[in-house]
Scaffold this motif. Structure first.
Motif, mmCIF file in Angstrom:
data_model
loop_
_atom_site.group_PDB
_atom_site.id
_atom_site.type_symbol
_atom_site.label_atom_id
_atom_site.label_comp_id
_atom_site.label_asym_id
_atom_site.label_seq_id
_atom_site.Cartn_x
_atom_site.Cartn_y
_atom_site.Cartn_z
ATOM 1 N N ALA A 1 -67.424 -9.114 104.830
ATOM 2 C CA ALA A 1 -66.092 -9.625 105.160
ATOM 3 C C ALA A 1 -65.233 -8.523 105.774
ATOM 4 O O ALA A 1 -64.497 -8.761 106.738
ATOM 5 N N GLY A 2 -65.322 -7.334 105.237
ATOM 6 C CA GLY A 2 -64.564 -6.216 105.792
ATOM 7 C C GLY A 2 -65.015 -5.870 107.192
ATOM 8 O O GLY A 2 -64.199 -5.612 108.081
ATOM 9 N N ARG A 3 -66.328 -5.896 107.411
ATOM 10 C CA ARG A 3 -66.863 -5.604 108.741
ATOM 11 C C ARG A 3 -66.398 -6.646 109.755
ATOM 12 O O ARG A 3 -65.937 -6.311 110.835
ATOM 13 N N ALA B 1 -63.810 -8.659 109.479
ATOM 14 C CA ALA B 1 -62.358 -8.580 109.641
ATOM 15 C C ALA B 1 -61.971 -7.459 110.589
ATOM 16 O O ALA B 1 -61.044 -7.599 111.390
ATOM 17 N N ALA B 2 -62.686 -6.355 110.504
ATOM 18 C CA ALA B 2 -62.384 -5.221 111.377
ATOM 19 C C ALA B 2 -62.776 -5.502 112.820
ATOM 20 O O ALA B 2 -62.135 -5.017 113.751
ATOM 21 N N THR C 1 -57.809 -13.310 112.120
ATOM 22 C CA THR C 1 -56.410 -13.304 111.680
ATOM 23 C C THR C 1 -55.881 -14.716 111.497
ATOM 24 O O THR C 1 -55.011 -14.942 110.668
ATOM 25 N N ARG D 1 -51.729 -9.376 111.898
ATOM 26 C CA ARG D 1 -52.672 -8.446 111.278
ATOM 27 C C ARG D 1 -53.593 -9.191 110.316
ATOM 28 O O ARG D 1 -53.269 -10.252 109.822
ATOM 29 N N VAL D 2 -54.751 -8.614 110.074
ATOM 30 C CA VAL D 2 -55.696 -9.184 109.124
ATOM 31 C C VAL D 2 -55.359 -8.658 107.736
ATOM 32 O O VAL D 2 -55.237 -7.451 107.533
ATOM 33 N N ASP D 3 -55.213 -9.549 106.789
ATOM 34 C CA ASP D 3 -54.903 -9.183 105.407
ATOM 35 C C ASP D 3 -56.209 -8.957 104.646
ATOM 36 O O ASP D 3 -56.640 -9.786 103.843
ATOM 37 N N VAL D 4 -56.868 -7.834 104.931
ATOM 38 C CA VAL D 4 -58.163 -7.542 104.299
ATOM 39 C C VAL D 4 -58.031 -7.421 102.782
ATOM 40 O O VAL D 4 -58.832 -8.009 102.048
ATOM 41 N N LEU E 1 -57.855 -10.869 101.444
ATOM 42 C CA LEU E 1 -59.159 -11.518 101.547
ATOM 43 C C LEU E 1 -60.066 -11.043 100.427
ATOM 44 O O LEU E 1 -60.702 -11.848 99.739
ATOM 45 N N PHE E 2 -60.133 -9.737 100.207
ATOM 46 C CA PHE E 2 -60.967 -9.191 99.138
ATOM 47 C C PHE E 2 -60.514 -9.715 97.784
ATOM 48 O O PHE E 2 -61.337 -10.027 96.928
#
Length: 91
Positions: free
Chosen positions: A47-49, A51-52, A58, A66-69, A72-73
Motif C-alpha cells: 500500500a505504501g509503495r 501510494a507513493a 489520492t 495529498r495521499v494520507d498514507v 491508510l495504514f
C-alpha cells in the motif's frame, strides 16, 4: 474486484477455517498469528509503495491533493486487528 470486496462470504469462510484449525490444535495459534502479521506487513508495504507511485490513489485515500498514507495504514491495521480478533488470534 468490488464484488469480491463486498461479498463477506470469503471472509466468513476463512474465519471459520482458522477457528476450526485452532480448535483442532491450539498450538497452531502462534504460527497463524505470525502468518497474519506477515500478511498485514506485506499489505502495508505494498500500500505504501502504491501510494507513493500512484497519484490517482489520492482520490481513494487522499485528503485534498495529498495521499494520507498514515491514515491508510491506520485503517488497514484497524481492520486487520478486528479480523484477527474474530478468529481468535491476538496480533
Amino acid at each position: 474486484m468490488l464484488d469480491v470486496l463486498h461479498d463477506s462470504g470469503y471472509a466468513e469462510f476463512a474465519a471459520a477455517e482458522i477457528r476450526t484449525a485452532i480448535a483442532a490444535d491450539p498450538r497452531v495459534t502462534g504460527r497463524l498469528s505470525m502468518w497474519a502479521r506477515r500478511l498485514v506487513g506485506e499489505a502495508l508495504s505494498q500500500a505504501g509503495r502504491v501510494a507513493a507511485e500512484r497519484a490517482a490513489l489520492t482520490a481513494l485515500v487522499g485528503r485534498g491533493d495529498r495521499v494520507d498514507v498514515p491514515g491508510l495504514f491506520g485503517r488497514l491495521t484497524t481492520a486487520h486487528t478486528a479480523r484477527m480478533a474474530v478468529v481468535g488470534l491476538n496480533n
